[in-house]
Design a protein around this motif. Structure first.
Motif, PDB file in Angstrom:
ATOM      1  N   TYR A  58       0.819  -1.163   0.004  1.00 36.50           N
ATOM      2  CA  TYR A  58       0.000   0.023   0.067  1.00 36.50           C
ATOM      3  C   TYR A  58       0.895   1.397  -0.045  1.00 36.50           C
ATOM      4  N   GLY A  59       2.240   1.139  -0.374  1.00 37.50           N
ATOM      5  CA  GLY A  59       2.789   2.131  -0.106  1.00 37.50           C
ATOM      6  C   GLY A  59       2.843   3.374  -1.098  1.00 37.50           C
ATOM      7  N   LEU A  60       2.111   3.089  -2.324  1.00 39.59           N
ATOM      8  CA  LEU A  60       1.889   4.183  -3.293  1.00 39.59           C
ATOM      9  C   LEU A  60       0.318   4.446  -3.352  1.00 39.59           C
ATOM     10  N   LEU A  61      -0.297   4.102  -2.175  1.00 35.70           N
ATOM     11  CA  LEU A  61      -1.737   4.394  -2.214  1.00 35.70           C
ATOM     12  C   LEU A  61      -2.146   6.008  -2.248  1.00 35.70           C
ATOM     13  N   TRP A  62      -1.014   6.733  -1.771  1.00 37.39           N
ATOM     14  CA  TRP A  62      -1.207   8.214  -1.792  1.00 37.39           C
ATOM     15  C   TRP A  62      -0.915   8.704  -3.312  1.00 37.39           C
ATOM     16  N   ALA A  63      -0.141   7.920  -4.255  1.00 37.15           N
ATOM     17  CA  ALA A  63      -0.035   8.418  -5.475  1.00 37.15           C
ATOM     18  C   ALA A  63      -1.088   8.087  -6.432  1.00 37.15           C
ATOM     19  N   VAL A  64      -1.882   7.032  -5.792  1.00 38.34           N
ATOM     20  CA  VAL A  64      -3.150   6.962  -6.762  1.00 38.34           C
ATOM     21  C   VAL A  64      -3.967   8.050  -6.233  1.00 38.34           C
ATOM     22  N   ILE A  65      -4.242   8.485  -5.264  1.00 34.75           N
ATOM     23  CA  ILE A  65      -5.207   9.687  -4.672  1.00 34.75           C
ATOM     24  C   ILE A  65      -4.644  10.777  -5.413  1.00 34.75           C
ATOM     25  N   VAL A  66      -3.384  11.145  -5.541  1.00 31.28           N
ATOM     26  CA  VAL A  66      -2.936  12.410  -6.288  1.00 31.28           C
ATOM     27  C   VAL A  66      -3.036  12.308  -7.557  1.00 31.28           C
ATOM     28  N   GLY A  67      -3.195  11.017  -8.412  1.00 31.39           N
ATOM     29  CA  GLY A  67      -3.562  10.868  -9.555  1.00 31.39           C
ATOM     30  C   GLY A  67      -4.846  11.043 -10.013  1.00 31.39           C
ATOM     31  N   ALA A 181     -10.650 -10.204  -0.743  1.00 30.22           N
ATOM     32  CA  ALA A 181      -9.023 -10.205  -0.536  1.00 30.22           C
ATOM     33  C   ALA A 181      -8.734  -9.589   0.867  1.00 30.22           C
ATOM     34  N   ALA A 182      -9.849  -8.979   1.529  1.00 28.59           N
ATOM     35  CA  ALA A 182      -9.877  -8.699   3.112  1.00 28.59           C
ATOM     36  C   ALA A 182      -8.540  -7.549   3.187  1.00 28.59           C
ATOM     37  N   PRO A 183      -8.684  -6.340   2.751  1.00 28.79           N
ATOM     38  CA  PRO A 183      -7.403  -5.324   2.898  1.00 28.79           C
ATOM     39  C   PRO A 183      -7.175  -5.302   4.325  1.00 28.79           C
ATOM     40  N   ASN A 184      -5.542  -5.103   4.556  1.00 27.70           N
ATOM     41  CA  ASN A 184      -5.186  -4.781   5.726  1.00 27.70           C
ATOM     42  C   ASN A 184      -5.343  -3.338   5.942  1.00 27.70           C
ATOM     43  N   ILE A 185      -6.410  -2.650   6.826  1.00 30.94           N
ATOM     44  CA  ILE A 185      -6.573  -1.288   7.041  1.00 30.94           C
ATOM     45  C   ILE A 185      -5.590  -0.421   7.404  1.00 30.94           C
ATOM     46  N   PRO A 186      -4.890  -1.187   8.914  1.00 36.89           N
ATOM     47  CA  PRO A 186      -3.769  -0.316   9.306  1.00 36.89           C
ATOM     48  C   PRO A 186      -2.779   0.119   8.335  1.00 36.89           C
ATOM     49  N   THR A 190      -1.277   3.712   6.435  1.00 40.14           N
ATOM     50  CA  THR A 190       0.006   4.067   6.410  1.00 40.14           C
ATOM     51  C   THR A 190       0.429   4.608   4.877  1.00 40.14           C
ATOM     52  N   GLY A 191      -0.260   3.904   4.022  1.00 40.59           N
ATOM     53  CA  GLY A 191       0.132   4.359   2.509  1.00 40.59           C
ATOM     54  C   GLY A 191      -0.424   5.694   2.138  1.00 40.59           C
ATOM     55  N   LEU A 192      -1.172   6.315   3.046  1.00 40.22           N
ATOM     56  CA  LEU A 192      -1.588   7.687   2.909  1.00 40.22           C
ATOM     57  C   LEU A 192      -0.473   8.676   3.064  1.00 40.22           C
ATOM     58  N   ILE A 193       0.616   8.306   3.831  1.00 41.00           N
ATOM     59  CA  ILE A 193       1.761   9.019   3.848  1.00 41.00           C
ATOM     60  C   ILE A 193       2.680   9.152   2.682  1.00 41.00           C
ATOM     61  N   PRO A 194       2.808  10.301   1.942  1.00 42.32           N
ATOM     62  CA  PRO A 194       3.619  10.482   0.830  1.00 42.32           C
ATOM     63  C   PRO A 194       5.198  10.069   0.861  1.00 42.32           C
TER      64      PRO A 194
END
Length: 437
Positions: A58-67, A181-186, A190-194
């Motif tokens: 989930y490290g690049l979740l923030w990049a998806v949101i930026v996109g 797939a049951a995402p790991n919410i916590p 952390t993936g929201l941190i750029p």
């Protein structure tokens, strides 16, 4: 002017009056925003997001949101220019100088020829996997013919409804898969941190994820779909902004669902997905082994819906863009019947997208054409972002609708990102000429 626009005698774009009896502008869930968002997200975006999830979690979740935010900014700019001025995006580009036409004319012809074959093959992949009674090229031709028939004989309203149904299929299958797939919410939080991962190539992977998902020539088609919908004067501005934002929020949910699948399913399976559309067939095998045939086949339905929505979206939207371009070259104003859905210029490009690309199924991939396609394609998103900066400032747009400082900053960030990505893609496209990969 178009059939939906009235101009008083001796008037101009600025003198447009509504012909809807003065009814208030109301937003509907199904609108041009849903069409442009669905068309922009295809199999390649799904693969890129899956690979990102499998490599970085989930490290690049923030990049998806930026996109998602960047696409909202770009499409809003294209829509705002059209509603504020009554002009199409191509009319705007022409006002910036002849160089825009010299770029856009060759680009739309080469892009259409190569993209036609790519889109048909992409939509054929899941069908060939489930129904191997026909070879891939035969399914590809059938997909092209189906898209052609729907757009050639269909009205905009019909096309919009079909797109909405395909979006529903994409959404239910892919978001449903993410829930299973049951995402790991916590970990997701952390993936929201750029933060950019430290591995090789992570910087450009991050930029590509932020800039690439849902970003194609169809972003510029939004203004044409606004016109076909009947949203054509500034009173629709608020409705347009809601329409665009809600559609891309929905796209964001879809893309995040793909990231979850990559992080939870692909990474745990320890498989390496193909970088091309075939990567989705790799995922199909993983899902079938993990969850059974029903879930695996359900995913292929979503894969097909994403690919086929791109076919009909491009067949409609980019044909409208070409028709406007060619109509202007022939001295006909934007909105002339020849340039609208069903007009002769629209139909010419629809034929061009469907039948000549079928030759490529026999020839394979002619390297020179692929290189030129990649080179011209790498320039389109920078071209769109930079030209919007020119069109949304100064005398080309009424002052009330011109960019404010924050709008210029946001578009400037978009332009910078796409210039960097464009240079990278240009180098990748041309490197074979210099003995590179």
């Amino acid at each position: 002017m178009g059939a939906n626009q009235q101009v008083p005698p001796g008037g101009s774009h600025a003198d447009r009056i509504d012909d809807d009896g003065g009814r208030p502008a109301k937003w509907r869930i199904i609108g041009p925003g849903l069409v442009v968002a669905a068309t922009g997200v295809g199999a390649a975006d799904m693969v890129a997001t899956l690979v990102a999830g499998s490599r970085f979690g989930y490290g690049l979740l923030w990049a998806v949101i930026v996109g998602v935010v960047l696409k909202i900014i770009l499409v809003e700019g294209a829509g705002r220019y059209t509603l504020a001025t009554g002009k199409t995006i191509f009319e705007g580009w022409r006002s910036l100088g002849k160089w825009t036409t010299w770029y856009f004319g060759p680009y739309i012809m080469i892009w259409g020829f190569v993209y036609g074959a790519t889109a048909m093959s992409s939509a054929a992949l899941p069908l060939a996997a489930v129904f191997p009674i026909l070879p891939l090229w035969a399914w590809a031709i059938l997909m092209g013919l189906a898209g052609f028939a729907m757009v050639w004989w269909g009205k905009y309203a019909t096309f919009e409804k079909i797109t909405a149904a395909l979006v529903g299929m994409m959404f239910v299958t892919v978001v449903g898969l993410a829930i299973i797939a049951a995402p790991n919410i916590p970990e997701m939080l952390t993936g929201l941190i750029p933060i950019i991962p430290s591995s090789d190539g992570a910087i450009f992977y991050t930029l590509a994820l932020a800039g690439g998902v849902g970003g194609t020539i169809t972003l510029a088609a939004y203004g044409y779909w606004l016109r076909e919908k009947g949203w054509y004067t500034p009173k629709w501005m608020k409705v347009m902004r809601i329409d665009n934002s809600m559609a891309y929020v929905m796209t964001g949910v879809f893309v995040i669902a793909m990231l979850i699948v990559g992080a939870e399913v692909v990474r745990s399976a320890g498989v390496s997905l193909s970088a091309s559309d075939e990567g989705l067939l790799d995922l199909y095998d993983v899902l079938k082994a993990e969850y059974g045939d029903v879930v695996g086949t359900g995913f292929l339905i979503g894969f097909w819906a994403a690919s086929f929505s791109s076919i009909i979206g491009v067949w409609n939207g980019v044909s409208l863009m070409f028709a406007d371009f060619w109509g202007n070259m022939r001295g006909k104003e934007s909105g002339h019947p020849d340039t609208r859905v069903g007009g002769k210029y629209f139909k010419f490009y629809l034929l061009w997208l469907t039948f000549p690309p079928m030759i490529l199924f026999a020839l394979g991939q002619p390297i020179g054409l692929i290189l030129l396609y990649g080179a011209l394609g790498s320039l389109f998103m920078p071209f769109l972002a930079l030209t919007l900066l020119g069109l949304l400032n100064g005398r080309r747009i009424p002052k009330a609708w011109a960019n404010k400082l924050h709008s210029n900053l946001a578009l400037g960030v978009c332009a910078l990102l796409f210039v960097v990505l464009g240079i990278r893609q240009l180098w990748t496209s041309l490197s074979p000429l210099f003995g590179g990969g």
